[in-house]
Design an enzyme around this catalytic site. Sequence first.
Site, short mmCIF file in Angstrom:
data_model
loop_
_atom_site.label_atom_id
_atom_site.label_comp_id
_atom_site.label_asym_id
_atom_site.label_seq_id
_atom_site.Cartn_x
_atom_site.Cartn_y
_atom_site.Cartn_z
N GLU A 73 0.78 -1.24 -0.25
CA GLU A 73 0.01 0.09 0.11
C GLU A 73 0.78 1.37 -0.19
OE1 GLU A 73 -3.52 2.52 2.37
OE2 GLU A 73 -2.48 0.47 3.23
N ASP A 97 -3.68 -2.20 8.06
CA ASP A 97 -5.04 -2.25 7.41
C ASP A 97 -5.89 -1.61 8.78
OD1 ASP A 97 -6.87 -2.21 5.65
OD2 ASP A 97 -7.74 -4.21 6.45
N ASP A 223 -6.08 -4.62 0.46
CA ASP A 223 -6.94 -4.75 1.77
C ASP A 223 -7.60 -6.32 1.88
OD1 ASP A 223 -6.92 -1.79 2.33
OD2 ASP A 223 -8.32 -1.58 0.44
#
Length: 268
Positions: A73, A97, A223
């Site tokens: 990410e 996350d 995710d």
Amino acid sequence: MESISGPYAEYFRAAVDLARQAGILIKDAFDKPKNMHIKSEDTDLVTETDKKCEEIIFAGLKKLFPDHLFVGEETVSSGGGKEELTDAPTWIIDPIDGTTNFVHKFPFCCVSIGLAIKKEVVVGVVHNPIMQELFWAVKDQGSWLNDTRLHVTATDDLKHCLAATGFPYDRSDATLDWVLGNVKIILQNCRAVRRAGSAALDMCYVARGALDLYYEKGVHAWDIAAGSLIVREAGGIVSDPYGEHNPIDICAGRVICGNSTVVNKLSP
């Protein structure tokens, strides 16, 4: 966990070890003031702990598997990579996350590490160090929370379902109308809906049977990669709510998961 064998065992053990290392950083920083930055929106945050966790995980995996590819990410967000999968072994990593939860000391945050080979996720590890939860799955070897085998619920009536969803960073009128319209549909058809702020953990809670289904638009591969395998190995299905049920494209930005009965009732 020690009994895991087969072609993915080495990858699995590396993912667990690095998730635990990152988890130590998260737990140590959890109650402390955060060095925080805004990314695309005021609602899209990154902390120094996110970056440190991703660095540790990337460095450890690259040392062990130098020929593998990586999608993370924070690396993608900073322009250092692309959110795409090829047939090559690819690690898909979200160092934290639920960063907003982490910033606010809400204990629903985790490290998520998935490995895809030929675009299929074969190893998934999701670690919430605050709650001491280690969810994991290896293809064809079941889904687990620590040492407990997981299975999705057998609920077949939407009216008895506890659903979960997430809200995107985009807060435009058009996006909010879409989001709230879907929440209305869920509330009119299900028992209740939850929004806890971590897609990876939402999927793990579907796998453990605490939630009946989870859906969201605006998610990224990091995710849902690990969580998608954890749900499937717990007997559930992971689908594109607007397309074919399987296989899902984890880079498509949307997902619904749960047992096949409730997912099919909510999908076209």
